[in-house]
Enzyme design. Structure first.
Site, mmCIF file in Angstrom:
data_model
loop_
_atom_site.group_PDB
_atom_site.id
_atom_site.type_symbol
_atom_site.label_atom_id
_atom_site.label_comp_id
_atom_site.label_asym_id
_atom_site.label_seq_id
_atom_site.Cartn_x
_atom_site.Cartn_y
_atom_site.Cartn_z
ATOM 1 N N THR A 25 4.588 15.334 28.302
ATOM 2 C CA THR A 25 5.462 16.317 28.981
ATOM 3 C C THR A 25 5.401 16.231 30.509
ATOM 4 O O THR A 25 5.673 17.219 31.191
ATOM 5 C CB THR A 25 5.150 17.762 28.506
ATOM 6 O OG1 THR A 25 3.809 18.080 28.899
ATOM 7 C CG2 THR A 25 5.303 17.919 27.016
ATOM 8 N N TRP A 26 5.068 15.075 31.033
ATOM 9 C CA TRP A 26 5.186 14.850 32.482
ATOM 10 C C TRP A 26 6.657 15.012 32.895
ATOM 11 O O TRP A 26 6.973 15.355 34.036
ATOM 12 C CB TRP A 26 4.685 13.439 32.809
ATOM 13 C CG TRP A 26 4.647 13.065 34.259
ATOM 14 C CD1 TRP A 26 4.659 13.913 35.340
ATOM 15 C CD2 TRP A 26 4.582 11.733 34.795
ATOM 16 N NE1 TRP A 26 4.599 13.187 36.508
ATOM 17 C CE2 TRP A 26 4.550 11.842 36.205
ATOM 18 C CE3 TRP A 26 4.530 10.453 34.219
ATOM 19 C CZ2 TRP A 26 4.483 10.724 37.045
ATOM 20 C CZ3 TRP A 26 4.460 9.338 35.057
ATOM 21 C CH2 TRP A 26 4.434 9.488 36.442
ATOM 22 N N ASP A 56 0.905 16.406 25.169
ATOM 23 C CA ASP A 56 0.111 16.015 26.339
ATOM 24 C C ASP A 56 0.740 16.562 27.616
ATOM 25 O O ASP A 56 1.930 16.394 27.853
ATOM 26 C CB ASP A 56 0.049 14.480 26.432
ATOM 27 C CG ASP A 56 -0.792 14.016 27.614
ATOM 28 O OD1 ASP A 56 -2.027 14.131 27.540
ATOM 29 O OD2 ASP A 56 -0.205 13.573 28.633
ATOM 30 N N TYR A 61 1.152 17.974 36.681
ATOM 31 C CA TYR A 61 2.566 17.695 36.386
ATOM 32 C C TYR A 61 3.434 18.852 36.878
ATOM 33 O O TYR A 61 3.334 19.983 36.391
ATOM 34 C CB TYR A 61 2.801 17.472 34.886
ATOM 35 C CG TYR A 61 2.151 16.214 34.324
ATOM 36 C CD1 TYR A 61 1.659 15.207 35.149
ATOM 37 C CD2 TYR A 61 2.031 16.032 32.944
ATOM 38 C CE1 TYR A 61 1.065 14.068 34.626
ATOM 39 C CE2 TYR A 61 1.438 14.895 32.416
ATOM 40 C CZ TYR A 61 0.957 13.919 33.267
ATOM 41 O OH TYR A 61 0.373 12.789 32.748
ATOM 42 N N GLN A 177 -7.310 7.871 27.395
ATOM 43 C CA GLN A 177 -5.871 7.754 27.689
ATOM 44 C C GLN A 177 -5.621 6.770 28.841
ATOM 45 O O GLN A 177 -6.136 6.949 29.939
ATOM 46 C CB GLN A 177 -5.305 9.142 28.038
ATOM 47 C CG GLN A 177 -3.819 9.075 28.278
ATOM 48 C CD GLN A 177 -3.116 10.393 28.526
ATOM 49 O OE1 GLN A 177 -2.176 10.437 29.302
ATOM 50 N NE2 GLN A 177 -3.530 11.464 27.871
ATOM 51 N N LEU A 208 6.441 3.320 26.479
ATOM 52 C CA LEU A 208 7.757 2.656 26.496
ATOM 53 C C LEU A 208 7.993 1.981 27.845
ATOM 54 O O LEU A 208 9.132 1.647 28.189
ATOM 55 C CB LEU A 208 8.869 3.687 26.222
ATOM 56 C CG LEU A 208 8.883 4.260 24.804
ATOM 57 C CD1 LEU A 208 9.838 5.457 24.700
ATOM 58 C CD2 LEU A 208 9.280 3.189 23.782
ATOM 59 N N LYS A 216 17.958 -0.042 26.697
ATOM 60 C CA LYS A 216 19.148 0.407 27.446
ATOM 61 C C LYS A 216 19.177 -0.131 28.876
ATOM 62 O O LYS A 216 20.197 -0.045 29.539
ATOM 63 C CB LYS A 216 19.248 1.929 27.429
ATOM 64 C CG LYS A 216 18.136 2.647 28.131
ATOM 65 C CD LYS A 216 18.256 4.149 27.948
ATOM 66 C CE LYS A 216 16.997 4.813 28.455
ATOM 67 N NZ LYS A 216 16.968 6.238 28.206
ATOM 68 N N ARG A 229 10.575 6.404 38.979
ATOM 69 C CA ARG A 229 10.730 4.960 38.780
ATOM 70 C C ARG A 229 11.342 4.234 39.977
ATOM 71 O O ARG A 229 11.558 3.028 39.912
ATOM 72 C CB ARG A 229 11.584 4.707 37.530
ATOM 73 C CG ARG A 229 10.899 5.147 36.277
ATOM 74 C CD ARG A 229 11.810 5.080 35.074
ATOM 75 N NE ARG A 229 12.795 6.138 35.085
ATOM 76 C CZ ARG A 229 13.582 6.442 34.052
ATOM 77 N NH1 ARG A 229 13.491 5.757 32.941
ATOM 78 N NH2 ARG A 229 14.452 7.422 34.129
ATOM 79 N N ALA A 282 9.882 12.405 26.783
ATOM 80 C CA ALA A 282 11.293 12.484 26.410
ATOM 81 C C ALA A 282 12.031 13.337 27.432
ATOM 82 O O ALA A 282 11.557 14.397 27.815
ATOM 83 C CB ALA A 282 11.437 13.089 25.015
#
Ligand SMILES: NC(=O)c1ccc[n+]([C@@H]2O[C@H](COP(=O)([O-])OP(=O)(O)OC[C@H]3O[C@@H](n4cnc5c(N)ncnc54)[C@H](OP(=O)(O)O)[C@@H]3O)[C@@H](O)[C@H]2O)c1
Length: 324
Positions: A25-26, A56, A61, A177, A208, A216, A229, A282
């Site tokens: 959940t970042w 998590d 965050y 982790q 991912l 994508k 990113r 997500a």
């Protein structure tokens, strides 16, 4: 709440079952951009409906927003405390023993819970020089006092995990982790073997590769990201050129299996070790449903090996961005 069940694993040495895949959940932060609470709640709803019970988060965050959103959503949805496993993290700069108590108290308040299931050391106190045993004893005291159930490490090298463990007298490290995905496999050298040997659960972060393994994004379609990113080396064209054959194979297998490239990528790392429990993030409810579908089945060995060989040829350079 659970509509479809995912695969579950047992925490070593206990009878406690957790979903083989979690929700990171970042994303509920400025870094990734899910800042609308109602939207974040829909992501949590879909995780629960898909059978995910491992969540998590971290104190840092969104400066606490992620913990707040997660706790509020679980409460509003009427989820009983023991139905979910909440993992959070304390950053290296909060590891003065006084700050350990203070920051855990605040974290519990933001989450709206009496205890957390897992408190992970987010990263070593590399800029603050806190010696290890005082902060580990403070954390162990919080276990003794019923505020933390399990302890874990994140981004700690093996030698420092050994030191951390040597400071504990009544409990032990149960979770590790680290960054791990089909592009960035450094954890296979020392960390995953350590988790396996010591019966710990290994939680891959960025499983991912921050979306690079979802099919994508392609070399011809590399967006200019405005989120965390923006300067991510994986998306640097020089690096992505090497990643493209892996993405092509994921897209091919995706058609063959009737699964998405994200599901194939996550299934590959789950197959690598029985101790692995990935925690993909997500940004949309449908993504968590998709990720939950990465377990409960396995890639054929030949396909697993093909991906293994293609991915082993990738050499990401992290020295990008400043000079070119
Ligand atoms: N311990 C640590 O130091 C550390 C560091 C980093 C992360 N973490 C934890 O690990 C979690 C996951 O890592 P991460 O967020 O860095 O990266 P990730 O899980 O590799 O990638 C997440 C991103 O991929 C895209 N995505 C996810 N599922 C998808 C799907 N099924 N189909 C298509 N796109 C999908 C979404 O972004 P787009 O849709 O925008 O592409 C999403 O934000 C975090 O939430 C956090 O809890 C921990």
């Amino acid at each position: 709440m659970v509509i479809s069940a995912v695969e579950y694993i047992v925490i070593p040495g206990t009878n406690e079952k957790i979903s083989r895949i979690g929700l990171g959940t970042w994303q509920f932060s400025e870094a990734w951009g899910v800042l609308d609470y109602e939207f974040a709640k829909q992501i949590v709803v879909k995780a629960l409906e898909s059978g995910i019970n491992f969540f998590d988060t971290a104190m840092v965050y969104g400066n606490g927003k992620s913990e707040e959103f997660l706790g509020k959503a679980l409460k509003e949805l009427g989820i009983r405390r023991e139905e979910v496993f909440i993992a959070t993290k304390i950053p290296g700069q909060f590891l003065d023993p006084h700050d350990v108590f203070k920051s855990v108290d605040r974290s519990l308040k933001r989450l709206g819970v009496e205890y957390v299931d897992l408190m992970q050391l987010h990263w070593p106190p590399c800029w603050h020089n806190h010696p290890t045993c005082p902060y580990m004893r403070a954390l162990e005291r919080l276990v003794e006092l019923g505020k933390i159930r399990y302890l874990g490490v994140s981004n700690y090298p093996v030698a420092l995990i050994e030191e951390v463990r040597s400071c504990l007298s009544r409990t032990d490290i149960k979770f590790m982790q680290y960054r791990y995905n089909l592009i960035e496999r450094q954890a296979e050298i020392e960390l995953i073997p350590y988790a396996e040997k010591n019966n710990m659960i290994f939680l891959p972060w960025s499983p991912l590769a921050k979306g690079a393994l979802t099919g994508k994004y392609t070399l011809e379609n590399l967006p200019k990201f405005t989120d965390v990113r923006e300067s991510e080396p994986v998306f640097h064209p020089g690096n992505f050129k090497q990643i493209q054959p892996l993405v092509d194979e994921l897209l091919r297998l995706s058609k063959e299996y009737g699964k998405t490239p994200a599901q194939i990528s996550l299934n590959w790392i789950i197959s690598y070790s029985k101790n692995i429990l990935p925690i993909p993030g997500a940004k949309k409810p449908e993504q968590v449903v998709d990720n939950a579908g990465s377990v409960g089945w396995r890639l054929e060995y030949e396909d697993w090996r093909t991906l293994d060989e293609i991915s082993k040829k990738i050499r990401i350079s992290y020295a990008v961005g400043y000079l070119y």
